[in-house]
Design an enzyme around this catalytic site. Structure first.
Site, PDB file in Angstrom:
ATOM      1  CD  GLU A 134      -3.161  -1.018   0.214  1.00 25.07           C
ATOM      2  OE1 GLU A 134      -2.931  -0.879  -0.927  1.00 25.07           O
ATOM      3  OE2 GLU A 134      -4.362  -0.878   0.664  1.00 25.07           O
ATOM      4  CB  THR A 187      -5.313   5.799  -3.191  1.00 21.04           C
ATOM      5  OG1 THR A 187      -6.186   4.626  -3.561  1.00 21.04           O
ATOM      6  CG2 THR A 187      -5.350   5.829  -1.922  1.00 21.04           C
TER       7      THR A 187
END
Length: 314
Positions: A134, A187
């Site tokens: 991530e 994101t």
């Protein structure tokens, strides 16, 4: 997670919803039946190699791929440099969809790798490794997607320093409906528009909703869950990126949803419902809203997946 002593394993890694309304960066949930598939093999050549990726145009170079980076972190801590793992990835979750595409890759890689190593690492360690994927994806090593992908069900990240993740109770009759408009919201971009400071009154309201949501899950109080599904900090800003967002929220609740919000960084929108019938009625309402917009979309109706990453037959 399932166990195996084989030199090869195939895993299913579920899609996830993160930032569950009031739970920005701390509460996530796993879907049942929607996710990526990955095959991993022990290799005589040290290190991590990605042999193929189906379903998305993503880097094969391990150091540039979230699955590769996460698995590299696992092997580095395992401490045996002669170990090698090869993997192939079938992406059923479109990157940028808002249902945990990068998290599914990272979680599946470390969970599958751990199975090949006789489950040497704890689930908490796997979450930590997957967070490195991530970090590559968006610059922030957040856990609210990878935690439910690995543990299943609802998860709460109590702390990042030190990492402290709790698997929450999931009511049996709780379903989720997700609409994924076929537009990409990265994101990193969605994080970039967020305010860095919030008003104390908003923070207090958000804290109350987080506590109420956790309480509602454990007591299976669907009315309390419904009242708690309110985000007064992030949603007002990010919702401008999603077509017909406010119409979705209002009309889906009229169709039987308990409530919902933005899934991850968007553009997906999720709605929780009590029972499959309500969840499918919500899906029909989503179609009614999006069909006239001229935006392609995909809708998922799922029970909350309670198992996380699991081994499947090769």
């Amino acid at each position: 997670m399932s166990q195996t002593n084989k030199r090869s394993v195939k895993v299913f890694s579920p899609a996830t919803v993160a930032n569950v309304a009031c739970g920005f960066d701390v509460i996530g949930l796993a879907l049942e039946g929607t996710g990526d598939e990955m095959e991993l093999h022990l290799s005589d050549k040290p290190g991590v190699r990605i042999t193929s990726i189906e379903g998305a145009d993503l880097p094969l170079e391990a150091s540039q791929n979230v699955a590769g980076v996460a698995l590299m972190a696992l092997l580095q801590e395992y401490g045996k440099p002669e170990i090698g793992i090869e993997m192939s990835i079938k992406k059923n979750i479109h990157p940028g969809s808002g249902i945990g595409s990068s998290a599914a890759s990272a979680a599946g890689a470390v969970a599958g790798g751990n199975m090949l190593l006789d489950n040497y690492f704890s689930p908490d360690a796997l979450i930590r490794f997957a967070m490195e994927g991530e970090r590559l994806a968006c610059g922030t090593p957040h856990a609210d997607n990878v935690a439910p992908a690995i543990l299943g069900g609802f998860t709460l990240v109590r702390s990042y320093q030190p990492l402290d993740v709790i698997k929450l109770h999931t009511p049996q009759d709780l379903w989720v409906t997700v609409i994924h408009p076929q537009i990409e919201v990265k994101t990193s971009d969605a994080r970039g528009i967020l305010k860095q400071q919030v008003l104390l009154k908003d923070a207090i309201r958000q804290w109350g909703n987080v506590g109420a949501l956790v309480a509602g899950l454990y007591t299976e109080d669907y009315g309390l869950i419904s009242r708690a599904l309110e985000d007064v900090i992030v949603e007002p800003i990010r919702s401008i990126l999603i077509p017909a967002f406010h119409d979705l929220k209002i009309r889906c609740k009229e169709a039987g949803a308990l409530g919902g919000g933005i899934s991850g960084s968007g553009p997906s929108v999720f709605m929780l419902s009590k029972g499959e019938d309500n969840a499918r009625a919500v899906a029909a309402m989503m179609e009614n809203i999006y069909a006239p917009l001229g935006v392609d979309y995909k809708i998922y109706v799922s029970r909350i997946g309670n198992s996380g990453v699991k081994a499947i037959n090769i």
